[in-house]
Design an enzyme around this catalytic site. Sequence first.
Site, PDB file in Angstrom:
ATOM      1  N   TYR A   1     -47.739 112.981 129.255  1.00 42.06           N
ATOM      2  CA  TYR A   1     -46.682 111.964 129.088  1.00 42.06           C
ATOM      3  C   TYR A   1     -46.743 110.890 130.161  1.00 42.06           C
ATOM      4  O   TYR A   1     -47.385 111.045 131.170  1.00 42.06           O
ATOM      5  CB  TYR A   1     -45.305 112.582 128.886  1.00 42.06           C
ATOM      6  CG  TYR A   1     -44.592 113.367 129.966  1.00 42.06           C
ATOM      7  CD1 TYR A   1     -44.947 113.344 131.300  1.00 42.06           C
ATOM      8  CD2 TYR A   1     -43.475 114.136 129.594  1.00 42.06           C
ATOM      9  CE1 TYR A   1     -44.225 114.063 132.238  1.00 42.06           C
ATOM     10  CE2 TYR A   1     -42.753 114.859 130.535  1.00 42.06           C
ATOM     11  CZ  TYR A   1     -43.137 114.810 131.857  1.00 42.06           C
ATOM     12  OH  TYR A   1     -42.425 115.509 132.786  1.00 42.06           O
ATOM     13  N   GLU A   2     -46.131 109.779 129.860  1.00 42.10           N
ATOM     14  CA  GLU A   2     -46.179 108.587 130.730  1.00 42.10           C
ATOM     15  C   GLU A   2     -47.620 108.089 130.900  1.00 42.10           C
ATOM     16  O   GLU A   2     -47.994 107.540 131.932  1.00 42.10           O
ATOM     17  CB  GLU A   2     -45.534 108.916 132.087  1.00 42.10           C
ATOM     18  CG  GLU A   2     -44.853 107.753 132.772  1.00 42.10           C
ATOM     19  CD  GLU A   2     -43.843 107.034 131.899  1.00 42.10           C
ATOM     20  OE1 GLU A   2     -42.957 107.689 131.325  1.00 42.10           O
ATOM     21  OE2 GLU A   2     -43.959 105.804 131.783  1.00 42.10           O
ATOM     22  N   GLY A   3     -48.410 108.267 129.843  1.00 39.70           N
ATOM     23  CA  GLY A   3     -49.812 107.822 129.859  1.00 39.70           C
ATOM     24  C   GLY A   3     -50.743 108.955 130.240  1.00 39.70           C
ATOM     25  O   GLY A   3     -50.697 109.435 131.367  1.00 39.70           O
TER      26      GLY A   3
ATOM     27  N   GLN B   1     -54.693 106.484 132.150  1.00 38.72           N
ATOM     28  CA  GLN B   1     -54.661 106.100 133.572  1.00 38.72           C
ATOM     29  C   GLN B   1     -56.037 105.604 134.017  1.00 38.72           C
ATOM     30  O   GLN B   1     -56.150 104.627 134.766  1.00 38.72           O
ATOM     31  CB  GLN B   1     -54.234 107.282 134.454  1.00 38.72           C
ATOM     32  CG  GLN B   1     -52.898 107.918 134.111  1.00 38.72           C
ATOM     33  CD  GLN B   1     -51.743 106.945 134.115  1.00 38.72           C
ATOM     34  OE1 GLN B   1     -51.682 106.043 134.957  1.00 38.72           O
ATOM     35  NE2 GLN B   1     -50.842 107.083 133.165  1.00 38.72           N
TER      36      GLN B   1
END
Lengths: 597, 597
Positions: free
Chosen positions: B438-440, B445
């Site tokens: 999650y969050e990329g 990244q």
Amino acid sequence: MADYTPPLRDMRFILEDMGYLGEVAVLPGQEEITADVTFAILEEAGKFAAAMLAPLNRSGDREGCRLQNNVVTTPKGWKDAYAAYREAGWTGVAGPQEFGGQNLAKIVATPLQEMWQSANLAFSLLPLLSFGAIDALLRTASTELKHKYLPKMIDGTWSGTMNLTEPQAGSDLGAVRTRAEPQPDGSYRISGQKIFITYGEHDCTENIIHLVLARLPDAPPGVKGISLFVVPKFLVNADGSLGARNDVKCVSIEHKLGIHASPTCVMAYGDEGGAVGHLVGSANRGLEHMFVMMNEARFSVGLQGIAVAERSYQQALAYARERIQGHDAVSGEHDVAIIRHPDVRRMLLLMKSRTQAARMLAYAVAAQFDRALHHADAEARKQSQALVDLLIPVVKAWSTEIGNESVQLGVQIHGGMGFIEETGAAQHLRDARILTIYEGTTGIQALDLLGRKLARDGGESLKLLIGTMLRDAEALAAAPLPEAAALAPALKNAIDTLGKGGHSLLVTGMGNMGAALGVAVPFLHLTGVVCGAWQWGRATTAAAKAIQAGSTDADYYRSQIALAQFYFSHVASSAAGLAQTVAQGGSEVSAFPDQGF
Amino acid sequence: MADYTPPLRDMRFILEDMGYLGEVAVLPGQEEITADVTFAILEEAGKFAAAMLAPLNRSGDREGCRLQNNVVTTPKGWKDAYAAYREAGWTGVAGPQEFGGQNLAKIVATPLQEMWQSANLAFSLLPLLSFGAIDALLRTASTELKHKYLPKMIDGTWSGTMNLTEPQAGSDLGAVRTRAEPQPDGSYRISGQKIFITYGEHDCTENIIHLVLARLPDAPPGVKGISLFVVPKFLVNADGSLGARNDVKCVSIEHKLGIHASPTCVMAYGDEGGAVGHLVGSANRGLEHMFVMMNEARFSVGLQGIAVAERSYQQALAYARERIQGHDAVSGEHDVAIIRHPDVRRMLLLMKSRTQAARMLAYAVAAQFDRALHHADAEARKQSQALVDLLIPVVKAWSTEIGNESVQLGVQIHGGMGFIEETGAAQHLRDARILTIYEGTTGIQALDLLGRKLARDGGESLKLLIGTMLRDAEALAAAPLPEAAALAPALKNAIDTLGKGGHSLLVTGMGNMGAALGVAVPFLHLTGVVCGAWQWGRATTAAAKAIQAGSTDADYYRSQIALAQFYFSHVASSAAGLAQTVAQGGSEVSAFPDQGF
């Protein structure tokens, strides 16, 4: 998504193109395992695995096992699947013909076992543990006990278990406390508690034959005072019929992270005066009797790592081909399947190239098992046994580490969906987590590799392995295709790194055994990584020859060379760093101050 | 076993000895954060985390959340813990004073956040997501909306959520389909379905303020047609009181591998005609508005990796000190705690040295956040921002990869007990698994590091980082203790490896971007590993100085140098292999044939 397709092409490549089946088929008594016969068996087993076992994998995980009044109920479908498995004759593939088995060579039995484990890891533990018990009885029991138990265990009417662990006796079996009291009739009364007993109780067979480690009243302390007993759930009458219920019961089952459908039992022996058991082999030599089958058991768990890696790869690949998300970073095309994203591709290649590397190594070791047993020449048998002994901890630990890394990648490729249980990717992650632990942790395998293998023979068997590898590297250098031969320097380099790593470990160990033990696992990883490179080197030579010979399946062979190239750049590249850790890092472990944690 | 001890000593070492707190305390407006004040706050927060949040971690996992009639019930204890958290003022540590916040510097807020996350990851997501919503409103909402929502969000009376994902729009938010219809009164009616909404519905606050990505009727397709809306669960009257229930509801919650106590909701907007929402910032610039807070959000998830690694380390260490098994391989002593076994020690050191490396890096980046905001000199601000931008994907991805590797080791140290859910080690493994997603994802990244950071500025910010690292390596070479200075060559070597890796990636990328993307993750790992070496180098210099200065806590400082030595031999040793993969391995990913999978 829960489908399983037996990787028959990859298996055939290893068995046939890489020559491992042929190596065994020339051995005395093994002439029957022609390629045709072997692949007919593999195909049947694969169909069974895909049709009967694979569909139960998810439902078994969700449902799990239930315990009520000391009775374990397995998930829906389990009993029928086991009955079909038994009727198809699969329980007896590896037992001797004398007791009704088919006595298949290990090179043939190995891919069968892999497929059943891939299809349903939790289910496969039932026949696996049975076979462990069969094997122990075969090697050490009296003729009477063999005839009493083996035929029905080999035909699958009864199952078997291994009862080693107790709360205070995990890796250290010397701490076993279960007692065995001799009786006037020559039998024993067993009392004590055993934990972590896989399929210790279940509803798939008429009887369960427990092999139990226990101590005689006059036994010396520690590992040299442990004896092995056979304790059936139901006593067996002289005519083979079932008698009274024995004094052994399942008192609880564990709530585990994974393999929910495999009951992990706490077994209570002797709550009502003692369970009736019989001594197997010699008194006080129970651990030795168990350890003769250790290589087999550890090999099988190594295969489980490969099996779960394959299953999670198949699921991740299917998802990567279906899931539409984002655009192609190079062409700019919108709404593409995520397999087009380079990092997804990289992850799939990591999964595939390492899984196949571990499979090639395991099958290579399976062939050595067969050679060690059947080769006409005693020196050849001895060399094969030395390679088996050296490589078993690598097959066990490295394959299961790969299994765990693969299931992690399998979840990662699914993105957020991977974290949702319904997707099924997370089950593989949960199931795989036990594999680096049971049948000896990775640390124990490394201890075995360093202490019992490397140090004991001063590196002789490692030299034997390296010599074999170097011959294969020479063959690769002479391979017909330039892109194949181009991998030879990298392979030689990796082999050299392993040699240096082994040497520096021996030197460290002579000065400071504590320091050597602190880098035993990095050394095991180094050995695994280089063994993988070795196998990919052999695969590349075989693929290049097939292409040169004008194979109609050239695309497949080219993909094998491409996988080998990937493996060298993305996996074998870690070898030098591991060797550096082995050379430098031991004293940093052993000398670290206690208060620093 | 479920205890949590805030690692205040390690935090103090980073903040004080390594100078990161001092770097911020000299900035204009930050004079108040003296060491005394800072550590008083940390101690309070640590007490709260250990006493109030940590004990709920296991029970929350077991109980999970329930959904009935669109109402989510959080596990027992959740409401009380949240009320206590709010009353203690912890919801407002980072908000601006104008709206009731304490506006703490990031270098102080960061260890607080780490402790709450360590104590209870599932709980910590509630204030974390709230803060994300607060941050987005702060940066882009109108004054009216800010005054309407922020005071009660900052004081914790209301919580906030981020509604980005839809079934077809995961990493690719350009595919968002949720619609927003403008109304005559200037409001909008929102309709659509959002998935994976953390704390989208719960029972801990009076109101829930949803930030929602949606499309206006005339919006262009793709990422440039997405707008940001604020949609409260209960409409808010002009006097701040709660009005009617809005047309948004939770229709299901996910059955997840981990973080069971954090409800992951499917949210339905507009089933009864449209949820009332207001535009935040400019039309069609919703993604930009979200991305201004992306650095904060990714940083926080990176911290979660460190937090769960710390928690699982503490549990594994406690077990390793308690569990008696086997004998000491060197002294031969029987029945020793397993921490005496070299490989257990090695695993604990891997956990500890990497966790602390990731923590040092994260805190270093926190200080750069503060410098980028508050430094008097514009060029210094710009340089700090460049370092933040470069390192955020590393903090996010590398720390969460370390988190996942640590929880694996945490289970492994427990042996068979680690696989049993009651032990609690497996929960950390399950919880941590979402962090690299999650969050990329880690892949995203790496794409960010390569595409948006490295390639965009031609490697300038990487050069800036390497320059900083080299100055620290010089300082290490001049450190007072010989064993400290002895690490300088290895650090310089690692830095050199990173420079070469970055260069080869840029060269590859110019010729073949697909190939470069195929090794973006190995490059990110390389960057992380070398950043860890850099931080351990700084730590060693600081520890050597403290010892030379005659610190009464010399044992602690010596253990830091020993950890640094371990890190160099066991972790930084992988840098060269990673650089080799980066240099050679790209085309093997991009050119791999589709039919080869």
